[in-house]
Design a protein around this motif. Structure first.
Motif, PDB file in Angstrom:
ATOM      1  N   ASN A   1       1.037  -1.419   0.277  1.00 33.84           N
ATOM      2  CA  ASN A   1       0.037  -0.259   0.119  1.00 33.84           C
ATOM      3  C   ASN A   1       0.988   1.158  -0.285  1.00 33.84           C
ATOM      4  OD1 ASN A   1      -2.142   1.637  -0.049  1.00 33.84           O
ATOM      5  ND2 ASN A   1      -2.050   1.539   2.021  1.00 33.84           N
ATOM      6  N   PHE A   2       0.832   1.827  -1.429  1.00 31.61           N
ATOM      7  CA  PHE A   2       1.329   2.535  -1.059  1.00 31.61           C
ATOM      8  C   PHE A   2       0.589   4.096  -1.352  1.00 31.61           C
ATOM      9  CE2 PHE A   2       4.799   0.140  -3.393  1.00 31.61           C
ATOM     10  CZ  PHE A   2       6.095   0.746  -3.299  1.00 31.61           C
ATOM     11  N   ALA A   3      -0.278   3.909  -1.688  1.00 33.27           N
ATOM     12  CA  ALA A   3      -1.016   4.718  -1.726  1.00 33.27           C
ATOM     13  C   ALA A   3      -2.055   5.795  -1.076  1.00 33.27           C
ATOM     14  CB  ALA A   3      -2.511   4.409  -2.178  1.00 33.27           C
ATOM     15  N   ALA A   4      -1.532   7.365  -1.083  1.00 34.64           N
ATOM     16  CA  ALA A   4      -1.620   7.929   0.267  1.00 34.64           C
ATOM     17  C   ALA A   4      -1.366   9.958  -0.008  1.00 34.64           C
ATOM     18  CB  ALA A   4      -0.779   7.821   1.389  1.00 34.64           C
ATOM     19  N   GLU A   5      -2.072  10.499   0.810  1.00 33.52           N
ATOM     20  CA  GLU A   5      -1.736  12.066   0.383  1.00 33.52           C
ATOM     21  C   GLU A   5      -0.479  11.664   1.129  1.00 33.52           C
ATOM     22  OE1 GLU A   5      -3.393  14.430  -0.893  1.00 33.52           O
ATOM     23  OE2 GLU A   5      -4.626  13.246  -1.858  1.00 33.52           O
ATOM     24  N   SER A   6       0.330  12.092   0.841  1.00 31.81           N
ATOM     25  CA  SER A   6       1.892  12.567   1.963  1.00 31.81           C
ATOM     26  C   SER A   6       2.528  14.179   2.111  1.00 31.81           C
ATOM     27  CB  SER A   6       2.755  12.024   1.003  1.00 31.81           C
ATOM     28  OG  SER A   6       3.083  12.706  -1.220  1.00 31.81           O
ATOM     29  N   HIS A   7       2.624  14.553   0.853  1.00 34.85           N
ATOM     30  CA  HIS A   7       2.828  16.092   1.692  1.00 34.85           C
ATOM     31  C   HIS A   7       2.338  17.089   3.085  1.00 34.85           C
ATOM     32  CE1 HIS A   7       5.602  19.105   0.425  1.00 34.85           C
ATOM     33  NE2 HIS A   7       4.267  20.342   0.270  1.00 34.85           N
ATOM     34  N   VAL A   8       3.153  17.367   4.372  1.00 29.07           N
ATOM     35  CA  VAL A   8       2.943  17.604   4.673  1.00 29.07           C
ATOM     36  C   VAL A   8       2.541  18.988   4.749  1.00 29.07           C
ATOM     37  CG1 VAL A   8       3.779  18.746   7.123  1.00 29.07           C
ATOM     38  CG2 VAL A   8       5.240  16.865   5.850  1.00 29.07           C
ATOM     39  N   ASP A   9       3.050  19.953   3.940  1.00 32.34           N
ATOM     40  CA  ASP A   9       2.157  21.089   4.234  1.00 32.34           C
ATOM     41  C   ASP A   9       0.569  21.486   3.458  1.00 32.34           C
ATOM     42  OD1 ASP A   9       4.365  23.490   4.710  1.00 32.34           O
ATOM     43  OD2 ASP A   9       5.659  23.120   2.677  1.00 32.34           O
ATOM     44  N   ARG A  10      -0.008  20.291   2.586  1.00 37.55           N
ATOM     45  CA  ARG A  10      -0.884  19.811   2.039  1.00 37.55           C
ATOM     46  C   ARG A  10      -2.161  20.228   3.701  1.00 37.55           C
ATOM     47  NH1 ARG A  10      -2.012  19.562  -3.940  1.00 37.55           N
ATOM     48  NH2 ARG A  10       0.161  19.595  -5.196  1.00 37.55           N
ATOM     49  N   SER A  11      -1.383  18.678   3.729  1.00 38.55           N
ATOM     50  CA  SER A  11      -1.972  18.367   5.588  1.00 38.55           C
ATOM     51  C   SER A  11      -2.235  19.484   6.495  1.00 38.55           C
ATOM     52  CB  SER A  11      -1.298  17.361   6.372  1.00 38.55           C
ATOM     53  OG  SER A  11      -0.314  17.782   7.179  1.00 38.55           O
ATOM     54  N   ILE A  12      -0.874  20.314   6.327  1.00 44.77           N
ATOM     55  CA  ILE A  12      -1.673  21.763   7.075  1.00 44.77           C
ATOM     56  C   ILE A  12      -2.883  22.271   7.082  1.00 44.77           C
ATOM     57  CG2 ILE A  12      -0.587  24.046   8.281  1.00 44.77           C
ATOM     58  CD1 ILE A  12       2.231  21.928   7.745  1.00 44.77           C
ATOM     59  N   MET A  13      -2.547  23.025   5.381  1.00 46.14           N
ATOM     60  CA  MET A  13      -3.751  23.562   4.555  1.00 46.14           C
ATOM     61  C   MET A  13      -5.205  23.031   4.951  1.00 46.14           C
ATOM     62  SD  MET A  13      -2.626  25.373   1.361  1.00 46.14           S
ATOM     63  CE  MET A  13      -2.223  23.909   0.596  1.00 46.14           C
ATOM     64  N   ASN A  14      -5.069  21.241   4.991  1.00 46.42           N
ATOM     65  CA  ASN A  14      -6.443  20.238   4.517  1.00 46.42           C
ATOM     66  C   ASN A  14      -6.595  19.344   4.879  1.00 46.42           C
ATOM     67  OD1 ASN A  14      -9.096  20.152   3.416  1.00 46.42           O
ATOM     68  ND2 ASN A  14      -8.038  19.273   1.754  1.00 46.42           N
ATOM     69  N   PRO A  15      -6.583  18.803   6.309  1.00 47.30           N
ATOM     70  CA  PRO A  15      -6.227  17.802   6.744  1.00 47.30           C
ATOM     71  C   PRO A  15      -7.083  16.402   6.699  1.00 47.30           C
ATOM     72  CG  PRO A  15      -6.570  19.056   8.507  1.00 47.30           C
ATOM     73  CD  PRO A  15      -6.948  20.198   7.106  1.00 47.30           C
ATOM     74  N   ALA A  16      -8.817  17.003   6.004  1.00 46.56           N
ATOM     75  CA  ALA A  16      -9.983  16.183   5.926  1.00 46.56           C
ATOM     76  C   ALA A  16      -9.280  14.730   5.011  1.00 46.56           C
ATOM     77  CB  ALA A  16     -11.028  16.590   5.634  1.00 46.56           C
ATOM     78  N   VAL A  17      -8.744  15.608   3.799  1.00 45.54           N
ATOM     79  CA  VAL A  17      -8.357  14.316   2.906  1.00 45.54           C
ATOM     80  C   VAL A  17      -7.235  13.249   3.095  1.00 45.54           C
ATOM     81  CG1 VAL A  17      -6.626  15.493   1.686  1.00 45.54           C
ATOM     82  CG2 VAL A  17      -7.959  13.997   0.135  1.00 45.54           C
ATOM     83  N   PHE A  18      -6.841  13.945   4.581  1.00 44.62           N
ATOM     84  CA  PHE A  18      -5.247  12.979   4.658  1.00 44.62           C
ATOM     85  C   PHE A  18      -6.013  11.780   5.552  1.00 44.62           C
ATOM     86  CE2 PHE A  18      -2.881  16.390   2.679  1.00 44.62           C
ATOM     87  CZ  PHE A  18      -1.275  15.734   2.596  1.00 44.62           C
ATOM     88  N   ILE A  19      -6.891  11.841   6.667  1.00 39.70           N
ATOM     89  CA  ILE A  19      -7.906  11.284   7.219  1.00 39.70           C
ATOM     90  C   ILE A  19      -9.214  10.009   5.888  1.00 39.70           C
ATOM     91  CG2 ILE A  19      -9.069  10.705   9.155  1.00 39.70           C
ATOM     92  CD1 ILE A  19      -6.512  12.205  10.073  1.00 39.70           C
ATOM     93  N   LYS A  20      -9.495  11.022   5.234  1.00 44.26           N
ATOM     94  CA  LYS A  20     -10.065   9.505   4.415  1.00 44.26           C
ATOM     95  C   LYS A  20      -9.096   9.276   3.758  1.00 44.26           C
ATOM     96  CE  LYS A  20     -14.404  10.762   2.890  1.00 44.26           C
ATOM     97  NZ  LYS A  20     -15.185   9.640   3.679  1.00 44.26           N
ATOM     98  N   THR A  21      -7.636   9.047   3.011  1.00 45.60           N
ATOM     99  CA  THR A  21      -7.466   8.238   1.806  1.00 45.60           C
ATOM    100  C   THR A  21      -6.723   7.623   2.807  1.00 45.60           C
ATOM    101  OG1 THR A  21      -6.907   9.988   0.565  1.00 45.60           O
ATOM    102  CG2 THR A  21      -5.833   8.296   0.049  1.00 45.60           C
ATOM    103  N   ASN A  22      -5.794   8.550   3.665  1.00 41.09           N
ATOM    104  CA  ASN A  22      -4.589   7.211   4.537  1.00 41.09           C
ATOM    105  C   ASN A  22      -5.017   6.512   5.696  1.00 41.09           C
ATOM    106  OD1 ASN A  22      -3.358   9.518   3.171  1.00 41.09           O
ATOM    107  ND2 ASN A  22      -2.193   9.303   4.846  1.00 41.09           N
ATOM    108  N   VAL A  23      -6.515   6.664   6.330  1.00 42.42           N
ATOM    109  CA  VAL A  23      -7.166   5.792   7.364  1.00 42.42           C
ATOM    110  C   VAL A  23      -8.146   5.315   6.739  1.00 42.42           C
ATOM    111  CG1 VAL A  23      -7.091   5.431   9.767  1.00 42.42           C
ATOM    112  CG2 VAL A  23      -5.855   7.650   8.672  1.00 42.42           C
ATOM    113  N   GLU A  24      -8.958   6.216   6.141  1.00 42.12           N
ATOM    114  CA  GLU A  24     -10.172   4.874   6.123  1.00 42.12           C
ATOM    115  C   GLU A  24      -9.789   3.779   4.292  1.00 42.12           C
ATOM    116  OE1 GLU A  24     -14.047   7.735   5.140  1.00 42.12           O
ATOM    117  OE2 GLU A  24     -12.829   8.940   6.457  1.00 42.12           O
ATOM    118  N   GLY A  25      -8.933   4.494   4.061  1.00 41.36           N
ATOM    119  CA  GLY A  25      -8.592   3.798   2.774  1.00 41.36           C
ATOM    120  C   GLY A  25      -7.394   2.597   2.817  1.00 41.36           C
ATOM    121  N   ILE A  26      -6.673   2.526   3.836  1.00 41.54           N
ATOM    122  CA  ILE A  26      -5.893   1.192   4.803  1.00 41.54           C
ATOM    123  C   ILE A  26      -7.313   0.082   5.204  1.00 41.54           C
ATOM    124  CG2 ILE A  26      -5.233   1.987   6.603  1.00 41.54           C
ATOM    125  CD1 ILE A  26      -2.949   0.408   6.146  1.00 41.54           C
TER     126      ILE A  26
END
Ligand code: TDX
Length: 335
Positions: free
Chosen positions: A79-104
């Motif tokens: 599983n490589f699929a992930a949102e991976s850029h720290v600066d984007r996660s600071i601007m918009n955390p929600a998609v990180f939880i969706k892809t990186n947590v719900e996805g796995i």
């Protein structure tokens, strides 16, 4: 033949991994599951690959993912699929939880249902937090993520391990230091510096420029992943490192010198909030158990990377002409 499902196979590390496996192993079929979100690029892989199948599916979409598992007998999942850029996660955390947590979670549930032989989660050194001047992260270091991105990756690691302990699922985790090399999306430091320098554009350096990362050439990373997939003990974590610690400022100066560009391009800008000071990896475990050692030192790796960006201008010019412009404006114009 074995079938290996790779998620995020059009991304930077995923595409390098697929190329590596298809070259090394003629007895493995790769199924690439990728939704081609902003950082993915079908041009990262050649057309008409043998032993290769692609599904345009987001891992968050469980029914679509389920179909991939129903249509194929999957032996391994990486599983490589992930949102991976720290600066984007600071601007918009929600998609990180969706892809990186719900996805796995979707991947774990389907892998359990379909009895996969090995499930490898690609994680990161950032889950360990930040170091002071001395010390290194080992596999025993407790998790202490400090950005929404690293918190989402730590959550994914914990979910994955919970499937090992609770359901006896054959889960493994690899945690690697900062990657660089061909096909990296230019939001990350090294490709951003190379491309801005080639365009004679300012190079934004956060804070005092003294933050330290341990850099690893992407081919060393995929080699480590392959070893873990083959030889790792299930239920365990393996660190992968490059043994190449460097301050951001020094990396930038090295690249500018190689490209014969003036150091005056460097612009010190407002620091990243919560900016981790230093990462360093103790990767004795994978060295002792599997003989892994990085082959590319930072100079060799950087020279290869700089040459790749020089020789593949079409690849990055196309990215620069798309949504990246908008991203760059939002991220850097008022920094
Ligand atoms: O414009 C910049 N200026 C700058 O000074 C950018 C983009 C970065 N930086 C600094 C921040 C970091 O100290 O350079 C360093 C590297 O930054 P990134 O390339 O954004 O990487 P980092 O934040 O260290 O995280 C990376 O390593 C771990 C990856 O993005 C993660 O996906 C990986 O998990």
């Amino acid at each position: 033949m074995k079938t290996c499902l790779v998620t995020g196979g059009f991304g930077f590390i995923g595409s390098n991994f697929i190329r590596y496996i298809l070259k090394e192993r003629k007895d493995i079929i790769i199924i690439n599951v990728d939704d081609i979100t902003y950082a993915a690029n079908p041009k990262n892989l050649a057309d008409n690959l043998a032993n290769y199948k692609f599904y345009k599916v987001n891992i968050v979409d469980k029914p679509a993912l389920s179909k991939v598992f129903n249509d194929n007998k999957i032996d391994y999942v990486v599983n490589f699929a992930a949102e991976s850029h720290v600066d984007r996660s600071i601007m918009n955390p929600a998609v990180f939880i969706k892809t990186n947590v719900e996805g796995i979670l979707n991947l774990l549930e389907l892998s359990l249902k379909h009895s996969v032989e090995r499930f490898l989660q690609i994680s990161t050194d950032e889950v360990y937090g930040s170091l002071g001047k001395s010390g290194k992260f080992s596999e025993k270091t407790s998790l202490s993520p400090r950005s929404p991105y690293s918190a989402s990756k730590a959550s994914a690691d914990m979910l994955a391990m919970s499937f090992f302990h609770t359901y006896d699922m054959p889960v493994l985790i690899s945690r690697c230091s900062n990657n660089y090399g061909p096909y990296q999306f230019p939001e990350k430091l090294i490709p951003l510096v190379i491309i801005n320098a080639l365009n004679n554009k300012d190079i934004p350096l956060y804070g005092d420029g003294k933050n330290i990362r341990d850099w690893i050439y992407v081919l060393d990373h995929v080699n480590g992943i392959y070893s873990i997939l083959e030889h790792g003990n299930v239920g365990e974590v393996y660190n992968i490192g490059g043994d190449s610690e460097m301050e951001n400022e020094a990396i930038i100066k090295y690249i500018l010198n190689k490209l014969n560009k003036p150091l005056s391009l460097i612009k010190y800008v407002k620091d990243r909030p919560g900016h981790d000071k230093r990462y360093a990896m103790d990767f004795t475990k994978i060295t002792q158990e599997m003989g892994f050692l990085p082959e590319y030192n930072i100079e060799k790796g950087l020279d290869l990377t700089i040459n790749w960006y020089l020789n593949n201008e079409n690849w990055w010019r196309e990215i620069l002409s798309g949504n990246y412009k908008e991203y760059y404006k939002i991220m850097y114009d008022y920094r």
